[in-house]
Scaffold this active site. Sequence first.
Site, mmCIF file in Angstrom:
data_model
loop_
_atom_site.group_PDB
_atom_site.id
_atom_site.type_symbol
_atom_site.label_atom_id
_atom_site.label_comp_id
_atom_site.label_asym_id
_atom_site.label_seq_id
_atom_site.Cartn_x
_atom_site.Cartn_y
_atom_site.Cartn_z
ATOM 1 N N SER A 27 0.826 -1.206 0.000
ATOM 2 C CA SER A 27 0.000 0.000 0.000
ATOM 3 C C SER A 27 0.859 1.254 0.000
ATOM 4 O O SER A 27 0.359 2.337 -0.285
ATOM 5 C CB SER A 27 -0.886 0.032 1.245
ATOM 6 N N HIS A 37 -1.772 -2.976 -6.785
ATOM 7 C CA HIS A 37 -2.406 -2.718 -5.485
ATOM 8 C C HIS A 37 -3.906 -2.945 -5.563
ATOM 9 O O HIS A 37 -4.658 -2.129 -6.103
ATOM 10 C CB HIS A 37 -2.080 -1.266 -5.058
ATOM 11 N N GLU A 57 -4.563 -0.381 -8.458
ATOM 12 C CA GLU A 57 -3.607 0.664 -8.833
ATOM 13 C C GLU A 57 -2.360 -0.038 -9.386
ATOM 14 O O GLU A 57 -1.795 -0.906 -8.719
ATOM 15 C CB GLU A 57 -3.240 1.523 -7.617
ATOM 16 N N ASN A 61 -4.531 5.719 -1.127
ATOM 17 C CA ASN A 61 -4.122 5.822 0.282
ATOM 18 C C ASN A 61 -3.564 7.191 0.635
ATOM 19 O O ASN A 61 -3.667 7.624 1.785
ATOM 20 C CB ASN A 61 -3.128 4.725 0.642
#
Length: 291
Positions: free
Chosen positions: A123, A144, A156, A195
């Site tokens: 992450s 991701h 991602e 994130n």
Amino acid sequence: MGPLTMHKVGVVGCGLMGSGIAEVCARAELDVVVIEVDTDALELGQSRVVGSLDRAVRAGKLEDAARDDVLSRIRFTTDFAELHDRTLVVEAVAEKEQLKVDVFSAIDAAVTSEDAVLASNTSSIPIMKLAAVTPQPQRVIGMHFFNPVPMLRLVELVPSLLTSPETVARAEAFCIGQLDKHIVHCKDRAGFVVNALLVPYLLAAIRMVESGFASAAEVDTGMIDGCNHPMGPLALCDLIGLDTIQFVAQSLYAEFKEPLYAPPSLLMRMVEAGLVGRKSGHGFFDYPAHK
Ligand SMILES: NC(=O)c1ccc[n+]([C@@H]2O[C@H](COP(=O)([O-])OP(=O)(O)OC[C@H]3O[C@@H](n4cnc5c(N)ncnc54)[C@H](O)[C@@H]3O)[C@@H](O)[C@H]2O)c1
């Protein structure tokens, strides 16, 4: 099968994310090898996959026979050597840099095909740091996924400065063509897109509870009823895992030195106490059935 197809997939780490990644790959009719650190973790990981498939059957989203077919396509093992013939390996161990570096070296040593793509579900750890421990950084990419993997469509894709265009193309074809996911492309910066936006919001919610400004239930009700979010930030912390949020916040803080990314004391104390959310049965809320 097209030239870009990756049919033999390895998933290393079968926690919240690895179990979901293994499940969606097997549901996409791919041949999957799952690696865990020891037999206890392996059994737990296997039960996560079985539990998720059983929920899909109960919800009428999967036939009983299809569930058995999906499971028959996943081999669970603790032996990294079983990755030797994989065309794609997705690393999904805990968000600790040294652990990921060690695991990435082990994956690189085990996979024999020079064409194989090595992906990380990290992450927040720069992909370059993982690619740098392998002799072929051009085949390493961030992939991701989002939790729960069978339900959330986003992936991602994060190339490092040394990832080859071919690796990017194969990862795109895999996520879109084989797993039916949506992708966004991100630069190799801690937190990527989602994130980098989400974590400061979650940490702000934790600080509100920590300061006594509002209770966890009030904060969550505020965001559900006031902003029409499907879930409040503290229930989302519990779903993600407070340990994972702490690791991600630490990576973001280490990269940007912005106070908004610094993990609050309450988060660190809850992690030290083992109150890490749904997976431990307790976090900001209690989950007796998830123990
Ligand atoms: N939790 C989330 O919502 C979420 C979302 C997206 C990405 N991620 C990322 O996915 C990764 C995994 O997170 P998670 O939430 O699944 O964590 P988790 O703690 O649920 O699972 C990690 C798993 O890795 C296994 N493991 C540890 N060392 C290992 C080793 N040497 N070899 C093989 N397996 C090993 C552990 O036994 C555990 O089952 C992290 O990088 C995290 O940042 C998490």
